[in-house]
Motif scaffolding. Structure first.
Motif, short mmCIF file in Angstrom:
data_model
loop_
_atom_site.label_atom_id
_atom_site.label_comp_id
_atom_site.label_asym_id
_atom_site.label_seq_id
_atom_site.Cartn_x
_atom_site.Cartn_y
_atom_site.Cartn_z
N UNK A 17 0.82 -1.21 0.00
CA UNK A 17 0.00 0.00 0.00
C UNK A 17 0.85 1.26 0.00
N UNK A 18 0.41 2.23 -0.80
CA UNK A 18 1.08 3.53 -0.85
C UNK A 18 0.07 4.59 -0.41
N UNK A 68 3.27 9.74 -3.65
CA UNK A 68 3.35 11.16 -3.29
C UNK A 68 4.53 11.51 -2.39
N UNK A 69 5.54 10.60 -2.32
CA UNK A 69 6.72 10.91 -1.51
C UNK A 69 7.93 10.16 -2.06
N UNK A 71 10.28 8.42 -0.60
CA UNK A 71 10.50 7.07 -0.08
C UNK A 71 9.55 6.07 -0.74
N UNK A 72 8.38 6.56 -1.18
CA UNK A 72 7.44 5.66 -1.87
C UNK A 72 8.01 5.25 -3.23
N UNK A 75 10.59 2.51 -2.58
CA UNK A 75 9.94 1.25 -2.20
C UNK A 75 9.29 0.59 -3.42
#
Lengths: 254, 424
Positions: A17-18, A68-69, A71-72, A75
């Protein structure tokens, strides 16, 4: 599981999940009548919301949410490297979804509105396919569990995955509903990809296009009907942009 | 005993969303204990600005996949109070019935899928399906019933379709309601078996005295609207929610914290029970007694037990409500209204505690400003302050690092955090 007498290998499935409400993941735990059979078909190796077991060894990655970031992004790229098939699950992953409404405003203003003088890191919302290669998109807000089950069975048995080539209107007519335009509502059913069973019009609520545009929408004819029924183009555009499922398509034509 | 602990749970599992637990103990002394939410923020309060008022409940339902009906209801109540829309009585009853479906669905999902694996020492509900099919059967049947109730009244469990400004777009048929009543009655033995099961589980014996905040019941167990109350004696009207929550931002969490009379307070099933237990259905009160739950209970782990008691209560109350709906006509379900400028608050008891939405609208019903305060946001500080107390108590009992880490995880889980919700 056996298919035509042959023992099939269970595909290893990871669920990730993001930026999202996790509603699409939740659908995987729904439809209780067939839940046990569905779980017997696949091996879930990574599904943080319901399981503490973790593994990087999976064939299929189901991706929920938009990006929206920073780090996402990292990942997501790692998951892409590990997975044979990467599936965008739900409207946020496929189109950016309702999260895209954030992109109407400058990012600093959005951050200040919510966090005041203690800002948190965020970026404009992106679709999963803006960051990595996506093999399959299953739209919907939320996804239809029946559709996910059908697609997973197709993936397991090697059958071709197909989506309806007609709009939500067709499914709505199959339910013998009164047309929502005749009830004074603006409904996106005529231009939206079917497959949900017309769940919103069945509840007398107009379609907002969470599954995006169907294969061959006639925007010009649709725009004429909308105007004939007395709705402004501004009102139409607000609805078209709600899930971001028509981005690009309508901007040129409407 | 002098001991060192380095607990670092990255992305806690079996909770909704992303949160981390950090605990550091050096030479038997607690150095750091933190509940840090690292979920990506979504900015719904900013997103909803400029939208037509009728889209606000559709958008904000997407704050959460688990409690989307609750978000839709709080949002509708805020819009309707801002524009002074009076909804028909039948619509009120149907909305509450949809909410009962959600409460049952969410509580059953939590106690069986997320909490029960800890008591069976397994990683998820999947091995329980194989090893204890009777237990899995209870979970699947009760959750299925709850989803069917939501589908029938709200058109869908996740992201409802028929809840709209003024009431509902469509009422279920009497035939389907009558069938639903029988279906709930047929599942009561499963609920009783669930109560038996939880009576046999031993909840960790941890107590930290805290303040509990909920809606204030008047003649009945509270769910939608009304005054706010705390066990420390604070009572405020719904519109004064900001004084009840005092929301603030911390540097280590993307989810905000809140406080009232002390450093922290708790919302949720245990808070509702502690403030309103005398309004529970008589049979649910007896079940609470059997489960060893008495007000005011300060053991956060008893929140799971309170969820079981509430599940029974909503089933019993749903049967009575459906009977009342069958005895009425289901025609008047939506009020006409004209968009107006105004400001309105909607407070609703969703599964994890009070949810507040507040909007300001302009003359044409466009949302100008929005604020949403989520139950998990209200519980964050309480979780944060429970952690050091739990670690100290367990160290004093001589527990080892693995046992303490598991208890820390269980502690966070017991609050049933809805992290995506809290980082809306």
């Amino acid at each position: 599981m056996k298919y035509l007498g042959v023992e099939l290998q269970k595909p290893k499935v990871g669920v990730f999940d993001f930026t999202s409400c996790e509603g699409c993941q939740l659908q995987l735990a729904n439809k209780e009548g067939s839940l046990v059979d569905f779980l017997s078909l696949i091996e879930i190796v990574n599904f943080r919301e319901i399981s503490s077991d973790k593994s990087d060894d999976y064939d299929v990655a189901l991706i929920e949410g938009s990006i929206s970031r920073a780090d996402e992004v990292e990942r997501l790229k790692k998951i892409r490297e590990n997975a044979k098939i990467l599936v965008a699950l739900g409207s946020c992953a496929c189109f950016g979804g309702v999260n895209s409404l954030k992109n109407r405003f400058p990012i600093e203003e959005v951050v200040t509105e919510v966090y005041g003088d203690m800002p948190k890191e965020t970026e404009p919302v992106r679709r999963v396919s803006d960051v990595v290669k996506v093999d399959l998109c299953i739209p919907g807000c939320p996804v239809s569990k029946a559709e996910v089950e059908r697609i997973v069975v197709n993936l397991v048995t090697g059958a071709e995955v197909k989506f309806p080539k007609y709009p939500v209107c067709v499914e709505c007519k199959q339910h013998v509903n009164t047309c929502l335009f005749d009830l004074g509502q603006l409904c996106l059913g005529p231009i939206t990809q079917a497959g949900c069973g017309a769940v919103c019009p069945n509840g007398k609520y107009p379609c907002l296009g969470c599954r995006g545009a169907f294969a061959d929408p006639n925007y010009e004819a649709f725009k004429n009907i909308v105007a004939e029924k007395g709705f402004s183009m501004e009102y139409l555009k607000e609805r078209l942009s709600f899930y971001n499922g028509f981005s690009g398509a309508y901007k040129d034509e409407m | 005993m002098k001991c060192d602990l380095n607990i670092d749970v990255h992305h806690l599992t079996r909770v909704e969303g992303h949160g981390n637990i950090h605990v550091k103990v050096k030479d038997g002394k607690l150095v750091d204990a933190k509940w840090a939410v690292v979920e990506t923020p979504r900015f719904f309060e900013a997103m909803v600005r400029g939208l037509s008022h009728d889209l606000a409940p559709v958008l904000t339902a997407r704050i959460c996949g688990i409690c989307s009906i609750g978000h839709a209801l709080a949002s509708l109540r805020a819009v309707e109070r801002a524009m002074d829309v009076q909804i028909p009585k039948t619509a009120k009853k149907l909305r509450l019935l949809a909410k009962h479906g959600e409460t049952l669905q969410s509580h059953i999902l939590h106690v069986f899928f997320l909490v029960a694996p800890d008591f069976y020492n397994v990683g998820s509900v999947i091995p329980i399906v194989a090893q204890h099919p009777d237990v899995a059967g209870l979970a699947v049947r009760l959750k299925g019933l709850a989803n069917d109730l939501c589908d029938l009244v709200a058109g869908r469990t996740t992201h409802p379709v028929s809840l709209a400004v003024g009431g509902l777009t469509k009422a279920p048929s009497k035939d389907d309601l009558a069938k639903m009543k029988i279906a709930i009655e047929e599942r009561l033995p499963d609920m009783l078996a669930t109560i038996d099961l939880f009576a046999s589980l031993k909840m960790p014996a941890f107590v930290r005295e805290t303040e509990f905040v909920s809606l204030k019941g008047v003649n009945e167990y509270p769910w939608i609207g009304g005054d706010l109350i705390s066990t420390d004696g604070v009572v405020k009207p719904e519109d004064d929610y900001l004084a009840m929550t005092n929301e603030y931002v911390v540097d280590f969490s993307t989810s905000k914290f809140t406080k009232l009379s002390r450093d922290a307070f708790a919302a949720g099933a245990l808070a509702r029970f502690n403030n309103n237990h005398h309004f529970l259905h008589e049979k649910a009160r007896e079940a609470a007694e059997r489960l060893g739950l008495r007000a005011v209970n300060h053991n956060p782990f008893m929140n799971n037990v309170a969820q079981v008691v509430e599940s029974y209560h909503v089933m019993l109350e749903s049967i009575e409500m459906i009977q009342a709906l069958l005895d009425s006509d289901l025609k008047d379900i939506r009020a006409d209204y004209k968009p107006t400028a105004g400001k309105g608050v909607g407070a609703v008891e969703v599964p994890r505690g009070i949810l507040y939405h507040c909007y300001e609208t302009d003359d044409s019903g466009i949302i100008k400003k929005a604020n949403c305060i989520i139950p998990t946001t209200q519980n964050n500080a309480n979780i944060h302050y429970d952690l050091p107390e739990l670690v100290n108590q367990e160290m004093a009992r001589g527990k080892d690092e693995n046992e303490i880490e598991k208890l820390c995880e269980m502690l966070v889980r017991t609050y049933d955090p809805c992290i995506s919700c809290s980082v809306h």
